[in-house]
Design an enzyme around this catalytic site. Sequence first.
Site, PDB file in Angstrom:
ATOM      1  N   CYS A 231       1.014  -1.287   0.007  1.00 49.34           N
ATOM      2  CA  CYS A 231       0.119  -0.162   0.164  1.00 49.34           C
ATOM      3  C   CYS A 231       0.819   1.303   0.003  1.00 49.34           C
ATOM      4  O   CYS A 231       1.817   1.478   0.880  1.00 49.34           O
ATOM      5  CB  CYS A 231      -0.996   0.042   1.334  1.00 49.34           C
ATOM      6  SG  CYS A 231      -1.741   1.399   1.635  1.00 49.34           S
TER       7      CYS A 231
ATOM      8  N   CYS B 251      31.404  31.542   5.710  1.00 50.67           N
ATOM      9  CA  CYS B 251      30.022  30.719   5.495  1.00 50.67           C
ATOM     10  C   CYS B 251      30.174  30.035   4.202  1.00 50.67           C
ATOM     11  O   CYS B 251      29.660  31.394   3.444  1.00 50.67           O
ATOM     12  CB  CYS B 251      28.991  31.291   6.559  1.00 50.67           C
ATOM     13  SG  CYS B 251      27.502  30.173   6.286  1.00 50.67           S
TER      14      CYS B 251
END
Length: 522
Positions: free
Chosen positions: A207, A495
Amino acid sequence: MKHRTFFSLCAKFGCLLALGACSPKIVDAGAATVPHTLSTLKTADNRPASVYLKKDKPTLIKFWASWCPLCLSELGQTEKWAQDAKFSSANLITVASPGFLHEKKDGDFQKWYAGLNYPKLPVVTDNGGTIAQSLNISVYPSWALIGKDGDVQRIVKGSINEAQALALIRDPNADLGSLKHSFYKPDTQKKDSKIMNTRTIYLAGGCFWGLEAYFQRIDGVVDAVSGYANGNTKNPSYEDVSYRHTGHAETVKVTYDADKLSLDDILQYFFRVVDPTSLNKQGNDTGTQYRSGVYYTDPAEKAVIAAALKREQQKYQLPLVVENEPLKNFYDAEEYHQDYLIKNPNGYCHIDIRKADEPLPGKTKTAPQGKGFDAATYKKPSDAELKRTLTEEQYQVTQNSATEYAFSHEYDHLFKPGIYVDVVSGEPLFSSADKYDSGCGWPSFTRPIDAKSVTEHDDFSYNMRRTEVRSHAADSHLGHVFPDGPRDKGGLRYCINGASLKFIPLEQMDAAGYGALKSKVK
């Protein structure tokens, strides 16, 4: 419509269907309380959210975050939609979730948003992300359509354009795929682009309601769609597959971030929740449509699947009956099947979806493909060459200053010895010796290998003052530098988007032409 009503009644009263009668596994019922939860919240300017929620209209919700550049670039557009008469048939609001998915804390978010200028944009703040969690929202931006009666009708992950938003309001089952949009630059790009470095595999395991919900919970899975695969007819309906012997298997199309998950990872998750020795049966569901299979679109994946099956066979005495075949066809299931267990929190499922939260033993990664470069000059290739050699994400980040999702790139948690070079030109930029875990979700360094290899530029976008970092030779957008790094190493935090970089392991530096820089690594 009759078929949908039948399923709705079964979900409501707990019927056991002759086809698809699954063992009960109750999932989070929070989705059913979304309208009530919304009505109790307030907006970023401290108004009751209920002001924007008229009961005789459906509600279209946009989920976004302050750290999501795409979300920020769309705030003005969404504000215009909220005031546009074309959207008057629905409540259009946005939801930010302080403290959830790396969003700022509530007070910090309120202070930050107060500095923006979107006075007519309804921004509801859901501290802790109760609503987002109940709807399995794991990427930004995402959208949810709530019907007049409070039922969850549709969830869409990623950016949508105006035509798609209006189509969604008119018809929750609308085919949004036919309306093209661009993920990074919806105002300038002319073709679809992928959210991340994504790959797709098709999994049949009984299912599809439960299998879809299970994979949606796995970190690194971008989307899971229920459908019908490898049958003998075109565009089958659920009734066709169930009663007319079309040969299709209920299948889930799993799209995953290949920088976070490998195909082998996906298969390990898959085998956790299926019985690979059960022929045409999973749980209480019986029939050829419930057979187990892995269907691939890349022939190279056949061997990976075969190896996983061989490893899995060692756990069983009975032979495995999982198909390992190329995908012949796949058709999306009807919209009422999509996100079924979110729309029907008490619906039945044959698997325990909580297993998605259990980490894999010995998790593997799929390494990004390498790109060529001119080691002598570090020249920037032509735009046509870049579009040919870079992934869509790499191109958008380096050339259009887009930003990848936080915690989405494998370089964020890569600490092997080596150097990081510009993915565009090959120019050496950063060393693993200067890399550290900042917790911000992007690869972080205390300094570049050579200060001259990067350039810095003021960036005043989104009510922030930041310093953008670009590569010197190719002028590639890399990220930003902040003054909050380790004090004993200079106090800076570079960063950087992982998509802007290519990692050269120490043992490969000589062969790659970077041998002279090995002293920067050791």
